[in-house]
Design a protein around this motif. Structure first.
Motif, PDB file in Angstrom:
ATOM      1  N   ILE A   1       2.234  -2.452  -4.691  1.00 49.10           N
ATOM      2  CA  ILE A   1       2.173  -3.908  -4.515  1.00 49.10           C
ATOM      3  C   ILE A   1       3.529  -4.427  -4.057  1.00 49.10           C
ATOM      4  CG2 ILE A   1       1.961  -6.111  -5.759  1.00 49.10           C
ATOM      5  CD1 ILE A   1      -0.239  -4.702  -7.479  1.00 49.10           C
ATOM      6  N   LEU A   2       4.595  -3.981  -4.703  1.00 46.76           N
ATOM      7  CA  LEU A   2       5.940  -4.431  -4.343  1.00 46.76           C
ATOM      8  C   LEU A   2       6.316  -4.027  -2.924  1.00 46.76           C
ATOM      9  CD1 LEU A   2       7.745  -3.719  -7.713  1.00 46.76           C
ATOM     10  CD2 LEU A   2       7.177  -5.970  -6.750  1.00 46.76           C
ATOM     11  N   ALA A   3       5.788  -2.898  -2.463  1.00 43.95           N
ATOM     12  CA  ALA A   3       6.059  -2.422  -1.103  1.00 43.95           C
ATOM     13  C   ALA A   3       5.136  -3.065  -0.072  1.00 43.95           C
ATOM     14  CB  ALA A   3       5.924  -0.899  -1.058  1.00 43.95           C
ATOM     15  N   GLY A   4       4.172  -3.881  -0.530  1.00 43.21           N
ATOM     16  CA  GLY A   4       3.234  -4.522   0.383  1.00 43.21           C
ATOM     17  C   GLY A   4       2.136  -3.609   0.872  1.00 43.21           C
ATOM     18  N   LYS A   5       1.936  -2.477   0.192  1.00 39.23           N
ATOM     19  CA  LYS A   5       0.927  -1.504   0.614  1.00 39.23           C
ATOM     20  C   LYS A   5      -0.392  -1.654  -0.127  1.00 39.23           C
ATOM     21  CE  LYS A   5       4.366   1.747   2.166  1.00 39.23           C
ATOM     22  NZ  LYS A   5       4.949   3.064   2.066  1.00 39.23           N
ATOM     23  N   GLU A   6      -0.399  -2.449  -1.195  1.00 38.55           N
ATOM     24  CA  GLU A   6      -1.630  -2.767  -1.925  1.00 38.55           C
ATOM     25  C   GLU A   6      -1.642  -4.260  -2.178  1.00 38.55           C
ATOM     26  OE1 GLU A   6      -3.062  -0.698  -5.360  1.00 38.55           O
ATOM     27  OE2 GLU A   6      -2.326   1.216  -4.619  1.00 38.55           O
ATOM     28  N   GLU A   7      -2.853  -4.799  -2.289  1.00 43.04           N
ATOM     29  CA  GLU A   7      -2.994  -6.217  -2.560  1.00 43.04           C
ATOM     30  C   GLU A   7      -2.538  -6.542  -3.964  1.00 43.04           C
ATOM     31  OE1 GLU A   7      -6.530  -8.946  -1.971  1.00 43.04           O
ATOM     32  OE2 GLU A   7      -6.780  -7.454  -0.368  1.00 43.04           O
TER      33      GLU A   7
END
Length: 113
Positions: A11-17
């Protein structure tokens, strides 16, 4: 640290919602919205690093644990204007053992109802 990134790291990396409420790149700490809330406001204070659970963080990285605790409290207080229910108070808690389902250190921030 584990080679496999946790859900929170994704999530923090923007790879999961996921909803990031607040983030401090300098401190490497963030507040994210809990996907299974137990209160009107239920956030997770998480460090950017992953691969250890909250108890391990407390025992092996106490300075980071206490920084996370300070961040959770101070950042939540700073957001009371945007989330007025927090003005009624809030709880910060963590799970130990089997209740910790994701091996990524985290503190739960829950609004008082």
């Amino acid at each position: 640290m584990s080679d496999e990134r946790s859900t929170f790291a994704q999530i923090l990396a923007g790879k999961e919602e996921g909803t990031i409420i607040a983030r401090d790149d300098k401190l490497g700490l963030a507040l994210i919205e809990c996907l299974e809330p137990e209160a009107a406001v239920h956030w997770l204070a998480v460090p950017f690093e992953y691969g250890f659970n909250t108890e391990e963080m407390l025992n092996e990285h106490a300075d980071r644990f206490y920084a996370l605790m300070e961040y959770a409290v101070s950042q939540t207080k700073a957001l009371i204007t945007e989330y007025p229910i927090l003005g009624n108070g809030f709880t910060v808690k963590w799970h130990v053992g089997a209740f910790e389902t994701i091996p990524h250190a985290k503190l739960h921030v829950l609004s008082a109802e």
